[in-house]
Scaffold this motif. Structure first.
Motif, short mmCIF file in Angstrom:
data_model
loop_
_atom_site.label_atom_id
_atom_site.label_comp_id
_atom_site.label_asym_id
_atom_site.label_seq_id
_atom_site.Cartn_x
_atom_site.Cartn_y
_atom_site.Cartn_z
N LEU A 34 0.87 7.73 4.95
CA LEU A 34 0.95 6.35 4.49
C LEU A 34 2.21 5.73 5.07
CD1 LEU A 34 0.22 6.79 0.69
CD2 LEU A 34 -1.36 5.97 2.41
N LYS A 35 2.11 4.52 5.57
CA LYS A 35 3.28 3.75 5.96
C LYS A 35 3.59 2.82 4.81
CE LYS A 35 3.63 3.35 10.93
NZ LYS A 35 3.65 2.40 12.04
N VAL A 36 4.74 3.02 4.19
CA VAL A 36 5.13 2.22 3.04
C VAL A 36 6.33 1.37 3.43
CG1 VAL A 36 5.82 2.30 0.62
CG2 VAL A 36 4.35 4.09 1.53
N ILE A 62 15.02 -4.13 2.28
CA ILE A 62 13.79 -4.90 2.46
C ILE A 62 13.39 -4.83 3.93
CG2 ILE A 62 12.78 -7.20 2.35
CD1 ILE A 62 14.61 -7.76 -0.01
N GLY A 63 12.13 -4.55 4.17
CA GLY A 63 11.64 -4.45 5.53
C GLY A 63 11.65 -3.03 6.07
N GLN A 64 12.32 -2.12 5.37
CA GLN A 64 12.36 -0.73 5.81
C GLN A 64 11.00 -0.08 5.61
OE1 GLN A 64 15.12 1.72 3.66
NE2 GLN A 64 14.78 3.49 4.96
N THR A 65 10.57 0.71 6.59
CA THR A 65 9.28 1.40 6.54
C THR A 65 9.51 2.90 6.63
OG1 THR A 65 8.21 -0.47 7.63
CG2 THR A 65 7.03 1.62 7.64
N VAL A 66 8.78 3.64 5.80
CA VAL A 66 8.82 5.10 5.85
C VAL A 66 7.39 5.62 5.95
CG1 VAL A 66 10.99 5.39 4.61
CG2 VAL A 66 8.87 5.27 3.33
N ALA A 98 1.04 12.49 -5.79
CA ALA A 98 2.35 12.11 -6.31
C ALA A 98 2.86 10.84 -5.63
CB ALA A 98 3.35 13.24 -6.11
N ILE A 99 2.73 10.77 -4.31
CA ILE A 99 3.17 9.59 -3.56
C ILE A 99 2.30 8.39 -3.93
CG2 ILE A 99 3.41 8.59 -1.26
CD1 ILE A 99 5.55 10.66 -1.93
N ARG A 100 0.99 8.62 -4.07
CA ARG A 100 0.08 7.53 -4.48
C ARG A 100 0.50 6.97 -5.84
NH1 ARG A 100 -3.94 5.02 -1.32
NH2 ARG A 100 -4.38 6.46 0.35
N GLY A 101 0.90 7.85 -6.75
CA GLY A 101 1.33 7.41 -8.08
C GLY A 101 2.57 6.53 -8.01
N LEU A 102 3.54 6.93 -7.18
CA LEU A 102 4.75 6.13 -7.02
C LEU A 102 4.42 4.76 -6.42
CD1 LEU A 102 7.28 8.75 -5.61
CD2 LEU A 102 7.37 7.66 -7.84
N VAL A 103 3.55 4.77 -5.40
CA VAL A 103 3.17 3.51 -4.75
C VAL A 103 2.42 2.60 -5.72
CG1 VAL A 103 1.70 2.52 -2.96
CG2 VAL A 103 3.19 4.44 -2.41
N ASN A 104 1.53 3.17 -6.51
CA ASN A 104 0.77 2.35 -7.47
C ASN A 104 1.67 1.74 -8.53
OD1 ASN A 104 -1.68 2.75 -6.22
ND2 ASN A 104 -2.22 4.52 -7.46
N LYS A 105 2.72 2.46 -8.90
CA LYS A 105 3.62 1.96 -9.94
C LYS A 105 4.41 0.74 -9.45
CE LYS A 105 6.05 3.70 -13.75
NZ LYS A 105 6.14 4.90 -14.52
N ARG A 149 4.32 -2.78 0.64
CA ARG A 149 3.08 -2.93 1.40
C ARG A 149 2.72 -1.54 1.92
NH1 ARG A 149 5.65 -7.34 4.02
NH2 ARG A 149 5.98 -5.95 5.77
N VAL A 150 1.42 -1.22 1.92
CA VAL A 150 0.98 0.12 2.31
C VAL A 150 -0.05 0.03 3.41
CG1 VAL A 150 -0.06 2.27 1.50
CG2 VAL A 150 1.37 0.93 -0.05
N GLU A 151 0.12 0.87 4.43
CA GLU A 151 -0.87 0.99 5.51
C GLU A 151 -1.30 2.45 5.55
OE1 GLU A 151 0.60 -0.40 9.27
OE2 GLU A 151 1.76 -1.97 8.29
#
Length: 62
Positions: free
Chosen positions: A7-9, A34-38, A45-52, A58-60
């Motif tokens: 996932l690109k977050v 802001i604007g940083q991508t990882v 676990a990562i999905r849970g953090l992103v959903n919260k 933004r997620v790709e």
């Protein structure tokens, strides 16, 4: 590996003024500016953090 998906977050909004737990979620994802991508493994676990904190990032999917 069986799960090669990533996932690109990207941090889209500032966590200033958010709940402290949400700030910790952003920090746990490895985002600081802001604007940083990882790129992260696509795990539950990562999905849970992103959903919260979905209103801050933004997620790709790849």
């Amino acid at each position: 590996m069986a799960n090669d998906k990533t996932l690109k977050v990207t941090l889209a909004r500032s966590p200033i003024g958010c709940q402290p737990k949400h700030r910790l979620c952003v920090k746990g994802l490895g985002l600081r500016k802001i604007g940083q991508t990882v790129e992260l493994q696509d795990t539950p676990a990562i999905r849970g953090l992103v959903n919260k904190v979905n209103y801050l990032v933004r997620v790709e999917e790849q």
